[in-house]
Design a protein around this motif. Structure first.
Motif, mmCIF file in Angstrom:
data_model
loop_
_atom_site.group_PDB
_atom_site.id
_atom_site.type_symbol
_atom_site.label_atom_id
_atom_site.label_comp_id
_atom_site.label_asym_id
_atom_site.label_seq_id
_atom_site.Cartn_x
_atom_site.Cartn_y
_atom_site.Cartn_z
ATOM 1 N N HIS A 53 0.864 -1.170 0.000
ATOM 2 C CA HIS A 53 0.000 0.000 0.000
ATOM 3 C C HIS A 53 0.908 1.230 0.000
ATOM 4 N N ILE A 54 0.640 2.159 -0.891
ATOM 5 C CA ILE A 54 1.471 3.355 -1.030
ATOM 6 C C ILE A 54 0.601 4.573 -0.759
ATOM 7 N N VAL A 55 0.922 5.301 0.307
ATOM 8 C CA VAL A 55 0.177 6.515 0.626
ATOM 9 C C VAL A 55 1.104 7.705 0.429
ATOM 10 N N ASP A 56 0.825 8.463 -0.627
ATOM 11 C CA ASP A 56 1.618 9.644 -0.957
ATOM 12 C C ASP A 56 0.711 10.569 -1.757
ATOM 13 N N ASP A 57 0.773 11.855 -1.478
ATOM 14 C CA ASP A 57 -0.104 12.782 -2.188
ATOM 15 C C ASP A 57 0.384 13.100 -3.601
ATOM 16 N N GLU A 58 1.571 12.635 -3.968
ATOM 17 C CA GLU A 58 2.083 12.868 -5.325
ATOM 18 C C GLU A 58 1.869 11.623 -6.196
ATOM 19 N N GLU A 59 1.050 11.780 -7.224
ATOM 20 C CA GLU A 59 0.706 10.658 -8.097
ATOM 21 C C GLU A 59 1.933 10.039 -8.760
ATOM 22 N N VAL A 60 2.886 10.866 -9.178
ATOM 23 C CA VAL A 60 4.072 10.357 -9.863
ATOM 24 C C VAL A 60 4.881 9.433 -8.930
ATOM 25 N N ILE A 61 4.929 9.757 -7.651
ATOM 26 C CA ILE A 61 5.633 8.911 -6.668
ATOM 27 C C ILE A 61 4.877 7.590 -6.493
ATOM 28 N N ARG A 62 3.567 7.672 -6.343
ATOM 29 C CA ARG A 62 2.756 6.447 -6.193
ATOM 30 C C ARG A 62 2.947 5.538 -7.392
ATOM 31 N N ASP A 63 2.886 6.104 -8.597
ATOM 32 C CA ASP A 63 3.027 5.301 -9.811
ATOM 33 C C ASP A 63 4.414 4.667 -9.912
ATOM 34 N N ALA A 64 5.444 5.436 -9.587
ATOM 35 C CA ALA A 64 6.818 4.913 -9.656
ATOM 36 C C ALA A 64 7.026 3.780 -8.652
ATOM 37 N N LEU A 65 6.514 3.948 -7.438
ATOM 38 C CA LEU A 65 6.668 2.899 -6.415
ATOM 39 C C LEU A 65 5.859 1.656 -6.776
ATOM 40 N N ALA A 66 4.676 1.847 -7.342
ATOM 41 C CA ALA A 66 3.861 0.698 -7.771
ATOM 42 C C ALA A 66 4.577 -0.055 -8.891
ATOM 43 N N TRP A 67 5.186 0.682 -9.819
ATOM 44 C CA TRP A 67 5.948 0.043 -10.889
ATOM 45 C C TRP A 67 7.122 -0.753 -10.317
ATOM 46 N N LEU A 68 7.848 -0.164 -9.373
ATOM 47 C CA LEU A 68 8.960 -0.876 -8.722
ATOM 48 C C LEU A 68 8.467 -2.168 -8.074
ATOM 49 N N ALA A 69 7.335 -2.091 -7.398
ATOM 50 C CA ALA A 69 6.772 -3.274 -6.745
ATOM 51 C C ALA A 69 6.447 -4.355 -7.772
ATOM 52 N N ARG A 70 5.856 -3.954 -8.890
ATOM 53 C CA ARG A 70 5.496 -4.936 -9.926
ATOM 54 C C ARG A 70 6.746 -5.614 -10.499
ATOM 55 N N THR A 71 7.885 -4.891 -10.558
ATOM 56 C CA THR A 71 9.114 -5.516 -11.073
ATOM 57 C C THR A 71 9.594 -6.630 -10.146
ATOM 58 N N ARG A 72 9.115 -6.622 -8.905
ATOM 59 C CA ARG A 72 9.471 -7.661 -7.932
ATOM 60 C C ARG A 72 8.336 -8.676 -7.754
ATOM 61 N N GLY A 73 7.306 -8.571 -8.591
ATOM 62 C CA GLY A 73 6.194 -9.524 -8.512
ATOM 63 C C GLY A 73 5.200 -9.228 -7.407
ATOM 64 N N MET A 74 5.216 -8.017 -6.879
ATOM 65 C CA MET A 74 4.290 -7.627 -5.804
ATOM 66 C C MET A 74 3.090 -6.900 -6.402
ATOM 67 N N THR A 75 1.970 -7.021 -5.730
ATOM 68 C CA THR A 75 0.819 -6.201 -6.092
ATOM 69 C C THR A 75 0.884 -4.932 -5.255
ATOM 70 N N ALA A 76 0.418 -3.835 -5.820
ATOM 71 C CA ALA A 76 0.483 -2.555 -5.123
ATOM 72 C C ALA A 76 -0.780 -1.753 -5.388
ATOM 73 N N ALA A 77 -1.137 -0.951 -4.395
ATOM 74 C CA ALA A 77 -2.273 -0.038 -4.526
ATOM 75 C C ALA A 77 -1.845 1.313 -3.976
ATOM 76 N N GLY A 78 -2.247 2.373 -4.662
ATOM 77 C CA GLY A 78 -1.871 3.717 -4.243
ATOM 78 C C GLY A 78 -3.053 4.485 -3.687
ATOM 79 N N TYR A 79 -2.765 5.371 -2.749
ATOM 80 C CA TYR A 79 -3.773 6.215 -2.097
ATOM 81 C C TYR A 79 -3.215 7.625 -2.036
ATOM 82 N N ASP A 80 -4.040 8.608 -2.390
ATOM 83 C CA ASP A 80 -3.547 9.986 -2.439
ATOM 84 C C ASP A 80 -3.616 10.706 -1.104
#
Length: 196
Positions: free
Chosen positions: A3-30
């Motif tokens: 779970h990624i809680v950050d008010d910056e969408e670009v940060i949430r998207d980048a962290l979710a992408w990093l997680a997917r490269t490791r086979g993790m599921t991710a969800a972002g919250y603003d």
């Protein structure tokens, strides 16, 4: 689930992408509020573990206030929190670490090191979830079943348990069967391993 809680969408998207490269599921919250709303509607935690990457500085409710809310609900072991901090936020993050946060990473962070810590937090979350499941099963045992359980774990045979508790051997066998059923094990060895 990460779970990624950050008010910056670009940060949430980048962290979710990093997680997917490791086979993790991710969800972002603003916002912290959006994450708490999701948590309030959650029926069960992810059996693969949960981890929260949490920005310290956000409008409305900041990351430390969200961490305090999770701690107040007793969730910081089941949902380990890794703070993402700027240089000026380090003392605040260190204080949260002392109060049970899993870790903090200073921005800019090393992607691989951050994801390594996320994987460690997910493993800790799985362990905490398994422990909570065992505790939940233990809570279903009657007082007498707990007494029999303790004697089984001490390695005592049914006859000895019956003598110590002043009950028949058949009653011990019935309690033993109920304990194994409630704890979802087939043998005393499995039971001991589960409760080690």
């Amino acid at each position: 689930m990460l779970h990624i809680v950050d008010d910056e969408e670009v940060i949430r998207d980048a962290l979710a992408w990093l997680a997917r490269t490791r086979g993790m599921t991710a969800a972002g919250y603003d916002s912290a509020g959006a994450f708490l709303a999701m948590l309030d509607g959650l029926e069960k935690f992810d059996p693969q573990g949960d981890c929260l990457l949490l920005d310290v500085r956000m409008p409305d409710m900041n990351g430390v206030a969200l961490f305090d809310a999770l701690a107040g609900r007793g969730l910081t072991r089941r949902v380990p929190v890794i703070f993402l901090t700027g240089h000026g936020d380090v003392p605040m993050a260190v204080d949260a670490l002392k109060r049970g946060a899993f870790d903090f990473c200073e921005k800019p962070f090393n992607d691989n090191k951050l994801m390594d810590r996320v994987e460690e937090a997910l493993a800790a979350s799985r362990d905490a979830g398994a422990m909570a499941e065992v505790e939940s099963r233990l809570a279903t045992l009657s007082t007498r079943e707990r007494e029999v359980l303790d004697l089984i774990l001490a390695g005592k045979m049914n006859k000895v348990i019956a003598d110590e508790l002043g009950i028949s051997m058949r009653t011990v066998e019935v309690h033993r069967a109920h304990i194994f059923d409630k704890m979802n094990v087939k043998t005393a060895v499995e039971l001991a391993r589960l409760l080690k």
